[in-house]
Design a protein around this motif. Sequence first.
Motif, PDB file in Angstrom:
ATOM      1  N   GLY A 141      -6.439 -56.775  10.470  1.00 42.85           N
ATOM      2  CA  GLY A 141      -7.894 -56.759  10.394  1.00 42.85           C
ATOM      3  C   GLY A 141      -8.514 -55.601  11.144  1.00 42.85           C
ATOM      4  N   ALA A 142      -7.669 -54.785  11.798  1.00 41.76           N
ATOM      5  CA  ALA A 142      -8.166 -53.632  12.558  1.00 41.76           C
ATOM      6  C   ALA A 142      -7.326 -52.404  12.245  1.00 41.76           C
ATOM      7  N   TYR A 143      -7.947 -51.238  12.362  1.00 43.77           N
ATOM      8  CA  TYR A 143      -7.220 -49.987  12.205  1.00 43.77           C
ATOM      9  C   TYR A 143      -6.378 -49.730  13.457  1.00 43.77           C
ATOM     10  N   PRO A 144      -5.376 -48.864  13.354  1.00 43.14           N
ATOM     11  CA  PRO A 144      -4.683 -48.430  14.575  1.00 43.14           C
ATOM     12  C   PRO A 144      -5.637 -47.603  15.430  1.00 43.14           C
ATOM     13  N   ALA A 145      -5.277 -47.382  16.681  1.00 36.31           N
ATOM     14  CA  ALA A 145      -6.111 -46.566  17.561  1.00 36.31           C
ATOM     15  C   ALA A 145      -5.754 -45.088  17.455  1.00 36.31           C
ATOM     16  N   VAL A 146      -4.489 -44.823  17.082  1.00 36.02           N
ATOM     17  CA  VAL A 146      -3.996 -43.453  16.964  1.00 36.02           C
ATOM     18  C   VAL A 146      -3.485 -43.238  15.546  1.00 36.02           C
ATOM     19  N   TYR A 147      -3.778 -42.056  14.998  1.00 34.69           N
ATOM     20  CA  TYR A 147      -3.416 -41.732  13.620  1.00 34.69           C
ATOM     21  C   TYR A 147      -2.628 -40.429  13.611  1.00 34.69           C
ATOM     22  N   GLY A 148      -1.416 -40.482  13.050  1.00 35.31           N
ATOM     23  CA  GLY A 148      -0.585 -39.296  13.026  1.00 35.31           C
ATOM     24  C   GLY A 148      -0.724 -38.505  11.727  1.00 35.31           C
ATOM     25  N   TRP A 149      -0.676 -37.165  11.835  1.00 33.23           N
ATOM     26  CA  TRP A 149      -0.770 -36.269  10.683  1.00 33.23           C
ATOM     27  C   TRP A 149       0.219 -35.130  10.864  1.00 33.23           C
ATOM     28  N   ASP A 150       0.413 -34.327   9.821  1.00 35.05           N
ATOM     29  CA  ASP A 150       1.358 -33.219   9.919  1.00 35.05           C
ATOM     30  C   ASP A 150       0.788 -31.961   9.258  1.00 35.05           C
ATOM     31  N   LEU A 151       1.124 -30.805   9.841  1.00 34.02           N
ATOM     32  CA  LEU A 151       0.628 -29.524   9.338  1.00 34.02           C
ATOM     33  C   LEU A 151       1.604 -28.845   8.386  1.00 34.02           C
ATOM     34  N   GLY A 152       2.775 -29.440   8.134  1.00 39.63           N
ATOM     35  CA  GLY A 152       3.739 -28.818   7.250  1.00 39.63           C
ATOM     36  C   GLY A 152       3.111 -28.460   5.915  1.00 39.63           C
ATOM     37  N   GLY A 153       3.145 -27.201   5.560  1.00 39.31           N
ATOM     38  CA  GLY A 153       2.498 -26.719   4.337  1.00 39.31           C
ATOM     39  C   GLY A 153       1.432 -25.681   4.620  1.00 39.31           C
ATOM     40  N   THR A 154       0.841 -25.756   5.806  1.00 46.08           N
ATOM     41  CA  THR A 154      -0.205 -24.772   6.137  1.00 46.08           C
ATOM     42  C   THR A 154       0.363 -23.366   6.226  1.00 46.08           C
ATOM     43  N   GLU A 155       1.669 -23.248   6.557  1.00 45.26           N
ATOM     44  CA  GLU A 155       2.250 -21.915   6.668  1.00 45.26           C
ATOM     45  C   GLU A 155       2.161 -21.153   5.344  1.00 45.26           C
ATOM     46  N   HIS A 156       2.140 -21.889   4.225  1.00 49.57           N
ATOM     47  CA  HIS A 156       2.062 -21.257   2.908  1.00 49.57           C
ATOM     48  C   HIS A 156       0.692 -21.452   2.252  1.00 49.57           C
ATOM     49  N   LYS A 157      -0.273 -21.880   3.063  1.00 49.07           N
ATOM     50  CA  LYS A 157      -1.623 -22.142   2.573  1.00 49.07           C
ATOM     51  C   LYS A 157      -1.627 -23.157   1.424  1.00 49.07           C
ATOM     52  N   SER A 158      -0.716 -24.107   1.508  1.00 46.52           N
ATOM     53  CA  SER A 158      -0.628 -25.163   0.509  1.00 46.52           C
ATOM     54  C   SER A 158      -1.852 -26.062   0.600  1.00 46.52           C
ATOM     55  N   ASP A 159      -2.210 -26.714  -0.514  1.00 41.09           N
ATOM     56  CA  ASP A 159      -3.345 -27.627  -0.473  1.00 41.09           C
ATOM     57  C   ASP A 159      -2.917 -29.035  -0.045  1.00 41.09           C
ATOM     58  N   LYS A 160      -1.576 -29.235   0.112  1.00 39.81           N
ATOM     59  CA  LYS A 160      -1.055 -30.542   0.544  1.00 39.81           C
ATOM     60  C   LYS A 160      -0.047 -30.351   1.668  1.00 39.81           C
ATOM     61  N   ASP A 161       0.090 -31.378   2.503  1.00 37.70           N
ATOM     62  CA  ASP A 161       1.074 -31.297   3.572  1.00 37.70           C
ATOM     63  C   ASP A 161       2.465 -31.668   3.050  1.00 37.70           C
ATOM     64  N   ILE A 162       3.438 -31.691   3.930  1.00 43.21           N
ATOM     65  CA  ILE A 162       4.822 -31.928   3.569  1.00 43.21           C
ATOM     66  C   ILE A 162       5.040 -33.287   2.897  1.00 43.21           C
ATOM     67  N   ASP A 163       4.134 -34.239   3.158  1.00 46.55           N
ATOM     68  CA  ASP A 163       4.246 -35.577   2.574  1.00 46.55           C
ATOM     69  C   ASP A 163       3.304 -35.774   1.387  1.00 46.55           C
ATOM     70  N   GLY A 164       2.710 -34.670   0.930  1.00 47.53           N
ATOM     71  CA  GLY A 164       1.856 -34.743  -0.242  1.00 47.53           C
ATOM     72  C   GLY A 164       0.412 -35.106   0.029  1.00 47.53           C
ATOM     73  N   VAL A 165       0.027 -35.179   1.306  1.00 47.50           N
ATOM     74  CA  VAL A 165      -1.351 -35.525   1.653  1.00 47.50           C
ATOM     75  C   VAL A 165      -2.237 -34.286   1.526  1.00 47.50           C
ATOM     76  N   PRO A 166      -3.278 -34.316   0.693  1.00 52.67           N
ATOM     77  CA  PRO A 166      -4.184 -33.163   0.564  1.00 52.67           C
ATOM     78  C   PRO A 166      -4.877 -32.863   1.898  1.00 52.67           C
ATOM     79  N   PHE A 167      -4.856 -31.601   2.296  1.00 52.58           N
ATOM     80  CA  PHE A 167      -5.479 -31.239   3.568  1.00 52.58           C
ATOM     81  C   PHE A 167      -6.982 -31.515   3.564  1.00 52.58           C
ATOM     82  N   VAL A 168      -7.611 -31.431   2.405  1.00 49.09           N
ATOM     83  CA  VAL A 168      -9.042 -31.737   2.315  1.00 49.09           C
ATOM     84  C   VAL A 168      -9.286 -33.193   2.706  1.00 49.09           C
TER      85      VAL A 168
END
Length: 377
Positions: free
Chosen positions: A80-107
């Motif tokens: 019934g509650a969100y977590p307090a901490v949320y993890g993300w990853d920058l994998g993909g930014t090195e190639h200016k990809s629109d998605k991270d390594i796990d397919g999450v759109p950076f937008v």
Amino acid sequence: MRLTLLLSLSILFANVSCKAQSTTNLKMVDASATKETQKLYANLHNLKDRGFMVGHQDALAYGVNWKYEEGRSDVKDVTGAYPAVYGWDLGGTEHKSDKDIDGVPFVKMKQWIKEIYDRGGVSTISWHMDNPLTGKNAWDITPNSFASILPNGAKHELYKSWLDNSVKFFLSLKGSDGKAIPILYRPFHELTGNWFWWCKNNATPEQFKEVWKFTVDYYKSKGVHNLIYVYNTSMVSTREDYLEYYPGEGYADILSFDNYEYNDPTKDHSFVENNLKLFGIMDTIAKEQNKIIAFAETGYEQIPYDKFWTKTLMESIGTYKISFVLAWRNHGWQENEKKMHYYVPFKGHPNEKDFVDFFNLKQTLFQNDVTPVQLYK
């Protein structure tokens, strides 16, 4: 009556004094950190006396059998509650990809990080960066890969261009108040392992420290002042091993490690024993340097034990005052491995009750617990 009043006042002042002492002489890596970043760091120091924040990787992006559903989270579905901490990853930014390594759109990631900040949650970011020497993925441990990004190294300029891409990302993170959103940044994670190109088997301590310091100084020189730097190892057993590649107290704000349960915890107690030992090592260092400690990644894939959260995990943390623990992602079906891949119970999971019991513990802090704290103020 007067005595009672005096006692009450003395307790009040003592509490205020204790709180002041806990955040006195805090020295962040970035002396020019934004006000909100400084506030978050100070509040994280204080919050650990109350309990530890619970986090989940890619919590808002997807879960078991769902993806990109507004406002959804497997943690929220169960508790019934969100977590307090949320993890993300920058994998993909090195190639200016629109998605991270796990397919999450950076937008979308930016949008969620904004929502998290607006409601008083915390975002932490790692970077599964591709190997700059070979162009292959983060798990390519070709020799001399790390040395190639040293100043004057063959791929140093390429590495700088990749950092520039991440600079743009960090500078673009703004809350509804227009302020830069503070991030717990965990570069070169699990550095004492042997599975990434930046791990200790592929770099000397001197090389690692030089690159770490260069990276931090580069961000600061580019005007990035919303990062709290997290030093992160895999499992080690001695103080010497933990500090061998440590860049120094002037270059790390939080001390952490990653470790996962792989065996039946009712028969093998090494997860608990090893974690307690390493928490003890980090706790001593943190007290010497006035730092925070954290469990930056953990979990038990598919959670086959019905007391993993309330028994195994809690026993492995013990009485140590850690800032947060982050469980890895709920990817769901993993086609390449032909199995389910998740680390937090979802609605209908046979062991979700234990996670609810974990949620109800006094010392576990979720979004509903930290929002009233106003971590950025």
